[in-house]
Design a protein around this motif. Sequence first.
Motif, PDB file in Angstrom:
ATOM      1  N   ILE A  55       3.188   2.970   7.107  1.00  0.00           N
ATOM      2  CA  ILE A  55       1.633   2.892   6.828  1.00  0.00           C
ATOM      3  C   ILE A  55       1.227   3.290   7.732  1.00  0.00           C
ATOM      4  CG2 ILE A  55       1.553   0.306   7.852  1.00  0.00           C
ATOM      5  CD1 ILE A  55      -0.595  -0.051   5.487  1.00  0.00           C
ATOM      6  N   VAL A 100       0.699  -1.322  -0.060  1.00  0.00           N
ATOM      7  CA  VAL A 100      -0.013   0.031   0.051  1.00  0.00           C
ATOM      8  C   VAL A 100       0.956   1.231  -0.083  1.00  0.00           C
ATOM      9  CG1 VAL A 100      -1.703   1.239   1.314  1.00  0.00           C
ATOM     10  CG2 VAL A 100      -1.833  -1.433   1.245  1.00  0.00           C
ATOM     11  N   ALA A 101       1.965   1.179   0.840  1.00  0.00           N
ATOM     12  CA  ALA A 101       2.559   2.220   0.955  1.00  0.00           C
ATOM     13  C   ALA A 101       3.441   2.568  -0.507  1.00  0.00           C
ATOM     14  CB  ALA A 101       3.696   2.001   2.073  1.00  0.00           C
ATOM     15  N   ASP A 120      -2.082  10.417   3.885  1.00  0.00           N
ATOM     16  CA  ASP A 120      -2.995  10.490   2.862  1.00  0.00           C
ATOM     17  C   ASP A 120      -4.319  11.233   3.369  1.00  0.00           C
ATOM     18  OD1 ASP A 120      -4.165   7.952   0.510  1.00  0.00           O
ATOM     19  OD2 ASP A 120      -4.622  10.362   0.605  1.00  0.00           O
ATOM     20  N   GLU A 123       3.887   8.640   4.312  1.00  0.00           N
ATOM     21  CA  GLU A 123       5.204   8.903   3.721  1.00  0.00           C
ATOM     22  C   GLU A 123       6.008  10.106   4.691  1.00  0.00           C
ATOM     23  OE1 GLU A 123       6.141  10.543  -0.175  1.00  0.00           O
ATOM     24  OE2 GLU A 123       5.866   8.476  -0.652  1.00  0.00           O
ATOM     25  N   ARG A 125      -2.192   5.533   3.405  1.00  0.00           N
ATOM     26  CA  ARG A 125      -0.678   5.506   2.965  1.00  0.00           C
ATOM     27  C   ARG A 125      -0.003   6.838   3.802  1.00  0.00           C
ATOM     28  NH1 ARG A 125      -3.717   3.554  -1.189  1.00  0.00           N
ATOM     29  NH2 ARG A 125      -4.953   5.544  -1.057  1.00  0.00           N
TER      30      ARG A 125
END
Length: 734
Positions: A609, A569-570, A587, A645, A643
């Motif tokens: 995640i 997913v990431a 996200d 980051e 998600r």
Amino acid sequence: MDTGIEKLLFILEKAGKNYDIFKIKQAYLYAAELHEGQFRQSGEAYISHPIAVAEIAAGLGLDTDSICAALLHDTVEDCAEKVNLDEIRRRFGPVVAELVDGLTKMNNIPFADKEEQSVENLRKMLIAMSKDIRVIFIKLCDRLHNMRTLDAKPEHKRRITALETMNVYAPLAHRLGMQRIKHELENLSLSYLDPIGYNEVYNDIERKYGINRNFIEKAREQIAEKLTEYNIHFQLEGRVKSVYSIYRKMYNQNKSFDEIYDFYALRIIVDTELECYTALGVIHDMFRSMPGRFKDYISTPKPNLYRSLHTTVIGRDGIPFEVQIRTWEMHHVAEYGIAAHWKYKSGEEAGGDIDKKLEWVANLVETEQDTHDPDEFLRALKIDIFQDETFVFTPKGDVIALPQGSTVIDFAYNIHSQVGNKMIGGKINGMIVPIDRVLQNGEIVEILTSNTSRGPSRDWLKIVRTSEAKNKIRQWFKKEKRTENIAVGRSEIDRECKHYGISYTDAQFNTIITNVTKRLGLHEVDDLYNTIGYGGLSVQKIAGKLRDEFDRVVTPEPPAEPPRDASQVAISQKPRTVRHTGSVIVDGVDGCQVKFAKCCNPLPGDKLIAFVTKGFGISIHKADCPNIAEKRANGEDMTRFKRAEWVDEFIAGQQSRTFEAVLHITALNSYTLIAEITMALADMRVAILQMSSQNKSDNEVNITMTIGCKNLEHLYSIQARLRTIRDVERVTRS
Ligand code: MN
């Protein structure tokens, strides 16, 4: 064979009440017609039984309708030709029909000699009673006559009937304060259940009473003389206790017949309460009283309304005897129980001391205080029967059965939805009470209503116990308060969506609600709001669909196939919207607080995640965190994974903040090992936050340490540095 009703008419005439003799005669004629050609097992014409029951009922002072019902009580079931209840209703009115119906239903209860079964029967009786107590009175009369004529029945039926009488009907008569019927039922039952024991006690009583007849007579004379001196108008009765009460005392207390000392009793019946106490003084003056035996049931009546003064004194010959002193009214209550109230109060103004009169129902549930009566059965009765029901009265005296815990509001809606909707307050036993007050057995509940009442409050839904009341309140809101419901429903859904922690536009919200409305099969959005608003549907019930649509509209479609592991997913996609929350971009989440999961301690540079927790914001895990994998394996809602980051400058280590990392070191044990490790870290300006070690074997050690580091690259360099230490074998990140 006399099957006429002359005797019945005589009893009724003597009672001096306004009986409707014509109606009673009609009931007799109709019953006689229906029972024509039927015979009892004794060979008598069947009609003799209902007549006898009616005579007993008349003796209790029951009213015209009860006498009619007694005459008709077996016509519906026992006759070959089934009589329509409607016909009885047409001829004798709805009350008689209802009573006969209640009695017929009771007849349908199958006999069984299991105690539980009997309790169950009684339960049904009490339920019937809750509609009209007269059904119970007539049933007891019916049972009494059946017991008196039980000889005619075959042996095995006698036993079952006697046991049932002992277990169910006699205690019921006791609870209703009908001592005379209770004693007769008990004695008759005992004579069938233990004929030998019964005869023994019976003969003993005869023997003793015969020998001591003089003693009782003497005591009577002495007392009568003294009472006359005091100008008291009285009646004196000498008696011995019932066979059954002596029998039970012998068995319960393991005594021989001769050890029963309060075997004799004298009863003084006077006109006024004051005279009761005067007479008591006279008695105590004449005889030595036995300590601890005086009981004042006048100031403190027994649960079944019994009132009397009791005392035990020692007679001239050293023989103790009990003296009971009471007024005529108390005497009638003692003999006939609650029925006596009717006998006494009929004709007088109604609505007198109604509380007192009806107290007995509350007392049906009270534990028997009398230590002579520690009957297991009664205790079982209490638990079985009243655990889930409460019986209360309307001001008119109707009994309403409600689930236990019901409130004044439940009562109001039980009467009628209009009563509930127009309720402005309530009274219990004449006192104003809060409408959420929980009802207790035997209370008289009155609902105050007003046509200008604004109707029920939404809070009532949380207070009421019965689904009936709940439904009626909801119905009212559904009908009367649509606009308000819509506003309430909308704000409740809005509040729920806010919990998701993701901002949305009004347009998005409308789309979500429209979709949910469709999925629920409702016509328009307002219907959904309305339903939520009046409580027909809870937000929790639609939460799944709501969340579903929310994610569809506000956040992008999750991948159709759930990825095999979370890291995909990431990696698979760049976050759609980039909003800085500090160190991590999640996200679509704006300004959400994130916290770093303690289970995996992600470092800048790790693949991430995000997981939306329930109520604790968003937690950031390493994409390969085993906890996440486990959640996934357990079928966790995919929409909760987001998600995430790192912000670039963190990956580059340009910030001052450090993150925690946990390292496992396996090394050969040596004196210098710990020093070398700490020196190396100090050298690199790495903080040691925690450290522990454990011997793995004689010469090997495991060290776990938490250190502060900037990013993944930093960690790699730390690990590499540690590996250069001579005794260190392995350095891994946890
Ligand atoms: Mn019968």
